[in-house]
Design a protein around this motif. Structure first.
Motif, PDB file in Angstrom:
ATOM      1  N   ASN A  82     -15.336  -5.943  40.146  1.00  0.00           N
ATOM      2  CA  ASN A  82     -14.847  -6.662  38.928  1.00  0.00           C
ATOM      3  C   ASN A  82     -13.394  -7.201  39.280  1.00  0.00           C
ATOM      4  OD1 ASN A  82     -16.802  -5.510  37.578  1.00  0.00           O
ATOM      5  ND2 ASN A  82     -15.378  -4.006  36.397  1.00  0.00           N
ATOM      6  N   ALA A  83     -12.634  -6.718  40.260  1.00  0.00           N
ATOM      7  CA  ALA A  83     -11.220  -7.254  40.309  1.00  0.00           C
ATOM      8  C   ALA A  83     -11.481  -8.584  41.266  1.00  0.00           C
ATOM      9  CB  ALA A  83     -10.384  -6.291  41.081  1.00  0.00           C
ATOM     10  N   GLY A  84     -12.706  -8.364  42.117  1.00  0.00           N
ATOM     11  CA  GLY A  84     -12.631  -9.484  43.083  1.00  0.00           C
ATOM     12  C   GLY A  84     -12.665 -11.034  42.338  1.00  0.00           C
ATOM     13  N   GLY A  85     -13.100 -11.253  40.762  1.00  0.00           N
ATOM     14  CA  GLY A  85     -12.691 -12.527  40.358  1.00  0.00           C
ATOM     15  C   GLY A  85     -11.601 -12.671  39.489  1.00  0.00           C
ATOM     16  N   ASN A  86     -10.723 -11.752  39.577  1.00  0.00           N
ATOM     17  CA  ASN A  86      -9.306 -11.703  38.921  1.00  0.00           C
ATOM     18  C   ASN A  86      -8.086 -11.855  39.648  1.00  0.00           C
ATOM     19  OD1 ASN A  86      -7.446 -11.424  36.779  1.00  0.00           O
ATOM     20  ND2 ASN A  86      -8.100  -9.206  36.181  1.00  0.00           N
ATOM     21  N   ARG A  87      -7.680 -13.231  39.542  1.00  0.00           N
ATOM     22  CA  ARG A  87      -6.469 -13.514  40.319  1.00  0.00           C
ATOM     23  C   ARG A  87      -5.325 -12.717  40.063  1.00  0.00           C
ATOM     24  NH1 ARG A  87      -2.646 -15.937  37.652  1.00  0.00           N
ATOM     25  NH2 ARG A  87      -2.721 -16.353  35.456  1.00  0.00           N
ATOM     26  N   LEU A  88      -5.149 -11.903  39.079  1.00  0.00           N
ATOM     27  CA  LEU A  88      -4.071 -11.087  38.695  1.00  0.00           C
ATOM     28  C   LEU A  88      -4.059  -9.561  39.248  1.00  0.00           C
ATOM     29  CD1 LEU A  88      -3.667 -11.786  34.676  1.00  0.00           C
ATOM     30  CD2 LEU A  88      -2.354 -12.764  36.548  1.00  0.00           C
ATOM     31  N   ALA A  89      -5.199  -9.403  39.581  1.00  0.00           N
ATOM     32  CA  ALA A  89      -5.467  -7.993  40.374  1.00  0.00           C
ATOM     33  C   ALA A  89      -4.613  -7.869  41.833  1.00  0.00           C
ATOM     34  CB  ALA A  89      -6.722  -7.606  40.397  1.00  0.00           C
ATOM     35  N   ARG A  90      -4.220  -6.914  42.073  1.00  0.00           N
ATOM     36  CA  ARG A  90      -3.414  -6.664  43.552  1.00  0.00           C
ATOM     37  C   ARG A  90      -4.612  -6.493  44.546  1.00  0.00           C
ATOM     38  NH1 ARG A  90       0.722  -1.818  44.872  1.00  0.00           N
ATOM     39  NH2 ARG A  90       0.942  -2.431  46.891  1.00  0.00           N
ATOM     40  N   TYR A  91      -5.526  -5.610  44.334  1.00  0.00           N
ATOM     41  CA  TYR A  91      -6.681  -5.387  45.243  1.00  0.00           C
ATOM     42  C   TYR A  91      -7.845  -5.949  44.968  1.00  0.00           C
ATOM     43  CZ  TYR A  91      -3.280  -1.780  46.500  1.00  0.00           C
ATOM     44  OH  TYR A  91      -1.939  -1.260  46.834  1.00  0.00           O
ATOM     45  N   VAL A 149      -2.082 -19.227  14.343  1.00  0.00           N
ATOM     46  CA  VAL A 149      -3.251 -19.442  15.220  1.00  0.00           C
ATOM     47  C   VAL A 149      -3.942 -20.607  14.800  1.00  0.00           C
ATOM     48  CG1 VAL A 149      -5.138 -18.100  13.748  1.00  0.00           C
ATOM     49  CG2 VAL A 149      -5.117 -17.706  16.355  1.00  0.00           C
ATOM     50  N   ARG A 150      -3.946 -20.923  13.646  1.00  0.00           N
ATOM     51  CA  ARG A 150      -4.501 -22.101  12.995  1.00  0.00           C
ATOM     52  C   ARG A 150      -4.050 -23.307  13.923  1.00  0.00           C
ATOM     53  NH1 ARG A 150      -5.270 -21.716   7.519  1.00  0.00           N
ATOM     54  NH2 ARG A 150      -7.195 -20.549   7.100  1.00  0.00           N
ATOM     55  N   ARG A 151      -2.513 -23.541  13.875  1.00  0.00           N
ATOM     56  CA  ARG A 151      -1.890 -24.281  14.577  1.00  0.00           C
ATOM     57  C   ARG A 151      -2.099 -24.654  16.022  1.00  0.00           C
ATOM     58  NH1 ARG A 151       4.375 -23.982  13.460  1.00  0.00           N
ATOM     59  NH2 ARG A 151       4.225 -24.068  15.646  1.00  0.00           N
ATOM     60  N   SER A 152      -2.327 -23.188  16.596  1.00  0.00           N
ATOM     61  CA  SER A 152      -2.520 -23.272  18.224  1.00  0.00           C
ATOM     62  C   SER A 152      -3.839 -24.040  18.573  1.00  0.00           C
ATOM     63  CB  SER A 152      -2.460 -22.067  18.641  1.00  0.00           C
ATOM     64  OG  SER A 152      -3.614 -21.158  18.364  1.00  0.00           O
ATOM     65  N   GLY A 153      -4.742 -24.206  17.575  1.00  0.00           N
ATOM     66  CA  GLY A 153      -6.089 -24.854  18.379  1.00  0.00           C
ATOM     67  C   GLY A 153      -6.910 -23.858  18.944  1.00  0.00           C
ATOM     68  N   LYS A 154      -6.377 -22.783  19.287  1.00  0.00           N
ATOM     69  CA  LYS A 154      -7.095 -21.704  20.140  1.00  0.00           C
ATOM     70  C   LYS A 154      -8.190 -20.888  19.097  1.00  0.00           C
ATOM     71  CE  LYS A 154      -4.651 -21.667  24.100  1.00  0.00           C
ATOM     72  NZ  LYS A 154      -5.015 -21.540  25.540  1.00  0.00           N
ATOM     73  N   ALA A 155      -9.108 -20.338  19.865  1.00  0.00           N
ATOM     74  CA  ALA A 155     -10.000 -19.388  19.189  1.00  0.00           C
ATOM     75  C   ALA A 155      -9.165 -18.439  18.272  1.00  0.00           C
ATOM     76  CB  ALA A 155     -11.073 -18.759  19.986  1.00  0.00           C
ATOM     77  N   GLN A 172      -3.710  -4.730  29.546  1.00  0.00           N
ATOM     78  CA  GLN A 172      -4.991  -4.911  29.009  1.00  0.00           C
ATOM     79  C   GLN A 172      -5.463  -5.634  27.768  1.00  0.00           C
ATOM     80  OE1 GLN A 172      -4.462  -0.420  28.087  1.00  0.00           O
ATOM     81  NE2 GLN A 172      -5.585   0.124  29.842  1.00  0.00           N
ATOM     82  N   VAL A 173      -4.329  -5.573  26.878  1.00  0.00           N
ATOM     83  CA  VAL A 173      -4.622  -6.390  25.692  1.00  0.00           C
ATOM     84  C   VAL A 173      -4.724  -7.840  26.147  1.00  0.00           C
ATOM     85  CG1 VAL A 173      -3.665  -7.449  23.499  1.00  0.00           C
ATOM     86  CG2 VAL A 173      -3.382  -5.037  24.408  1.00  0.00           C
ATOM     87  N   SER A 174      -3.921  -8.393  26.935  1.00  0.00           N
ATOM     88  CA  SER A 174      -4.285  -9.846  27.644  1.00  0.00           C
ATOM     89  C   SER A 174      -5.631 -10.025  28.006  1.00  0.00           C
ATOM     90  CB  SER A 174      -2.912  -9.971  28.652  1.00  0.00           C
ATOM     91  OG  SER A 174      -1.793  -9.685  28.456  1.00  0.00           O
ATOM     92  N   GLU A 175      -6.114  -9.289  28.965  1.00  0.00           N
ATOM     93  CA  GLU A 175      -7.424  -9.175  29.541  1.00  0.00           C
ATOM     94  C   GLU A 175      -8.367  -9.436  28.374  1.00  0.00           C
ATOM     95  OE1 GLU A 175      -8.735  -9.429  32.325  1.00  0.00           O
ATOM     96  OE2 GLU A 175     -11.030  -9.204  32.055  1.00  0.00           O
ATOM     97  N   VAL A 176      -8.227  -8.676  27.368  1.00  0.00           N
ATOM     98  CA  VAL A 176      -9.248  -8.682  26.357  1.00  0.00           C
ATOM     99  C   VAL A 176      -9.141  -9.876  25.503  1.00  0.00           C
ATOM    100  CG1 VAL A 176      -9.949  -7.527  24.128  1.00  0.00           C
ATOM    101  CG2 VAL A 176      -9.225  -5.864  25.952  1.00  0.00           C
ATOM    102  N   LEU A 177      -7.964 -10.473  25.367  1.00  0.00           N
ATOM    103  CA  LEU A 177      -7.861 -11.740  24.658  1.00  0.00           C
ATOM    104  C   LEU A 177      -8.478 -12.881  25.329  1.00  0.00           C
ATOM    105  CD1 LEU A 177      -6.676 -13.923  22.706  1.00  0.00           C
ATOM    106  CD2 LEU A 177      -4.545 -13.719  23.856  1.00  0.00           C
ATOM    107  N   TRP A 178      -8.214 -12.827  26.730  1.00  0.00           N
ATOM    108  CA  TRP A 178      -8.862 -13.827  27.638  1.00  0.00           C
ATOM    109  C   TRP A 178     -10.330 -13.883  27.438  1.00  0.00           C
ATOM    110  CZ3 TRP A 178      -4.588 -12.386  31.423  1.00  0.00           C
ATOM    111  CH2 TRP A 178      -3.388 -13.000  31.355  1.00  0.00           C
ATOM    112  N   GLN A 179     -10.938 -12.522  27.533  1.00  0.00           N
ATOM    113  CA  GLN A 179     -12.316 -12.297  27.542  1.00  0.00           C
ATOM    114  C   GLN A 179     -12.919 -12.809  26.317  1.00  0.00           C
ATOM    115  OE1 GLN A 179     -14.512 -10.931  29.776  1.00  0.00           O
ATOM    116  NE2 GLN A 179     -13.476 -10.092  31.249  1.00  0.00           N
ATOM    117  N   LEU A 180     -12.318 -12.532  25.035  1.00  0.00           N
ATOM    118  CA  LEU A 180     -13.047 -13.312  23.861  1.00  0.00           C
ATOM    119  C   LEU A 180     -12.672 -14.450  23.623  1.00  0.00           C
ATOM    120  CD1 LEU A 180     -11.968 -10.266  21.319  1.00  0.00           C
ATOM    121  CD2 LEU A 180     -13.590  -9.996  23.077  1.00  0.00           C
ATOM    122  N   GLY A 231     -13.273 -16.308  26.226  1.00  0.00           N
ATOM    123  CA  GLY A 231     -14.340 -16.948  27.247  1.00  0.00           C
ATOM    124  C   GLY A 231     -13.431 -17.215  28.448  1.00  0.00           C
ATOM    125  N   GLU A 232     -12.184 -17.039  28.720  1.00  0.00           N
ATOM    126  CA  GLU A 232     -11.306 -17.655  29.923  1.00  0.00           C
ATOM    127  C   GLU A 232     -11.229 -16.623  30.729  1.00  0.00           C
ATOM    128  OE1 GLU A 232      -7.906 -18.459  27.263  1.00  0.00           O
ATOM    129  OE2 GLU A 232      -8.558 -19.964  26.316  1.00  0.00           O
TER     130      GLU A 232
END
Lengths: 144, 396
Positions: B177-186, B228-234, B355-363, B365-366
């Motif tokens: 899983n980490a292979g595709g995550n630039r934030l992971a150390r290993y 969140v409306r103002r941000s234009g993000k999901a 962990q919460v950051s990861e879930v946000l990006w997952q939801l 689609g980023e």
């Protein structure tokens, strides 16, 4: 026996009785729960008395699980002639499980469920020659 | 309570960054989070920092005050919360409450950590007597943290027949899983053979089956519906958010204690299972609704055991779920698509916010390179020393 000076790694953990060492825990006079080490109060939320008193634990238990500490722990831990050792989690009855080093048993002989006896052994010698003891568990019947 | 949304998140990549002070890691994570949320510092109305790791408030940590004094002196409330390795979840819980109450519209939660090398030692300042568990476990038996996890793993092998290979597979999955995550150390892939060939640390756990320690920082910005409306993000909503502490009778081998008083029917790791249950209740959903779970995999054992404790499936079924590929990205329940603690190394106070950051990006689609297909509901779960637990559910 008793020639060289001895002390435990910490006071109040083990009592040397004529019949051998015993761990010093607490038993709550209110709810009957047993703890180790001694407690200042009783964390059972349903207990209204909160009255722990010092109590000696049984000197035998059964092995619930174990591991081998392969790497030397940080400096607060001290042991002469360090080498990897077994660490066990021992069921002392009454729902109380106690962790401690195992001795007198090889890794391949260890079995979950085996009966273990409480013993004390020196971990290291202080600079002034005092033997510093800790409690350990060993297969029952081999303690003498 | 009014609805609260995750406006944005940011993180500094995990690793060892000896040239960067903790404050610098924090500022970079905050800048990234602000950019992600599409806001600027002057719009931030409060900052909560996960600032301490240990019982008694000792140890490492960063205060929110240091951050605003460095970058935005604007009179906002700075709240510093402890909670050891769960501190990030407690910071998020606090930020959530501040927005949900209606008192503030935008509040950030931040964790930044630089960890010492090797086994986590005892922090200075506590009493050298039997009242201090962290003293006892070192002087009486030298029980390192991995020894506690190993004792759990060994018991699982006894009860469920979990094989060394399955435990190795858990580590291999995290690394994949980490292979595709630039934030992971290993991020290099490892095979089960690699895992089993790595040095034994505490039987049955090898080096590649326990989480190392790292430096890292993460920030999550929460806000009202208007923002969140103002941000234009999901619009990703914090549907459930809870923290908890331990229950009397919990059978978990709790670091750094040297005993447990076990009572029938009490949940294992109750501080976390309690938080998870509370988060489910707040969100009005159950395990069957969750697409991905970001959980504290301090060891390979956690990957197998924790989802069972949370009610995702029956005790003992984790082995089969893993072996069948059902816990992989694209499987029934993706566990740690980020790569988890095993691939990041733990930067204690920052970890729950990552962990919460990861879930946000997952939801959104980023989660490029490790995206869970069509993720709509994501959950986090984390454990901290002192019997602290936290869980967050995000939905879109």
């Amino acid at each position: 026996m008793g020639k060289a000076a001895e002390r435990f790694v910490v006071e109040g953990l083990v009592e040397q009785t004529p019949a051998g060492p015993r761990l010093i825990g607490s038993r709550c006079r209110g709810c009957g729960t047993t703890y180790f080490p001694q407690k200042a109060s009783c964390p059972n939320p349903a207990c209204t008395d909160k009255a722990p008193v010092a109590a000696l634990l049984p000197d035998q238990g059964t092995l619930y699980s174990y591991t081998v500490q392969r790497y030397q722990p940080p400096p607060l831990f001290r042991m002469d002639g360090w080498e990897p050792y077994l660490l066990g989690l021992v069921d002392m009855g009454d729902g109380l499980q106690v962790m401690g080093m195992l001795t007198g048993v090889k890794e391949q002989e260890v079995r979950i469920g085996m009966t273990l006896q409480l013993v004390t052994e020196p971990l290291y010698c202080d600079d002034d020659g005092t033997a510093v003891l800790t409690y350990k568990f060993t297969p029952a019947g081999t303690a003498l | 309570m009014r609805p609260v949304y995750a406006l944005g998140a940011g993180a500094h990549p995990w690793g060892k960054w000896p040239e960067k002070p903790q404050l610098q890691l924090a500022l970079e994570a905050m800048s990234a989070a602000l950019a992600d949320a599409g806001i600027v510092w002057t719009e931030v109305q409060g900052l909560v920092a996960a600032s301490s790791r240990f019982e008694g408030g000792m140890g490492w940590g960063l205060h929110a005050n240091e951050v605003v004094q460095a970058v935005a002196e604007q009179g906002i409330p700075c709240i510093n919360v402890g909670g050891a390795c769960a501190a990030g979840a407690i910071a998020l819980q606090t930020a959530h409450a501040l927005v949900a109450s209606g008192q503030y519209d935008v509040v950030a939660a931040l964790g930044a950590e630089r960890m010492p090398k090797g086994f986590i030692p005892r922090p200075p300042g506590s009493a050298d007597d039997r009242s201090d568990n962290d003293f006892l476990r070192w002087v009486a038996m030298g029980a390192t943290n991995p020894a506690y996890w190993a004792i759990e793993a060994r018991r699982r092998q006894h009860e469920h027949g979990t094989s060394e290979r399955t435990l190795a597979q858990a580590s291999a999955l995290m690394r994949r899983n980490a292979g595709g995550n630039r934030l992971a150390r290993y991020r290099d892939p490892i095979s089960e053979e690699d895992v089993l060939a790595s040095p034994m640390v505490a039987d049955p756990l090898h080096l590649l089956q326990i989480c190392p320690v790292s430096d890292g920082a993460a920030a999550v910005i929460l806000g009202s519906e208007e923002f969140v409306r103002r941000s234009g993000k999901a619009a990703v909503r914090v549907a459930g958010c809870a923290v908890g502490s331990g229950q009397f009778g919990d059978p978990a081998r709790r670091i750094p204690t040297i005993s447990s008083t076990v009572r029938e029917g009490v949940a294992h790791t109750s501080e976390v299972t309690g938080a998870v249950r509370a988060a489910f209740e707040l969100a009005g959903i159950g395990p069957e609704d969750v697409d991905l779970l970001e959980m504290a995999d301090n060891s390979a054992w956690h990957i197998l055991a924790w989802p069972e404790l949370f009610g995702f499936y029956e005790p003992g079924q984790g082995d089969w779920m893993l072996e069948q590929g059902k816990l992989a990205i694209g499987g029934e329940l993706a566990i740690n698509p980020s790569g988890g603690f095993l691939s990041f190394g733990e930067a204690t106070t920052a970890q729950a916010l990552l962990q919460v950051s990861e879930v946000l990006w997952q939801l959104r689609g980023e989660a490029h390179g490790h995206q869970v297909p069509d993720a709509k509901v994501g959950m986090t779960a984390v454990l901290g020393l002192g019997a602290n637990g936290g869980s967050v559910i995000l939905t879109r």
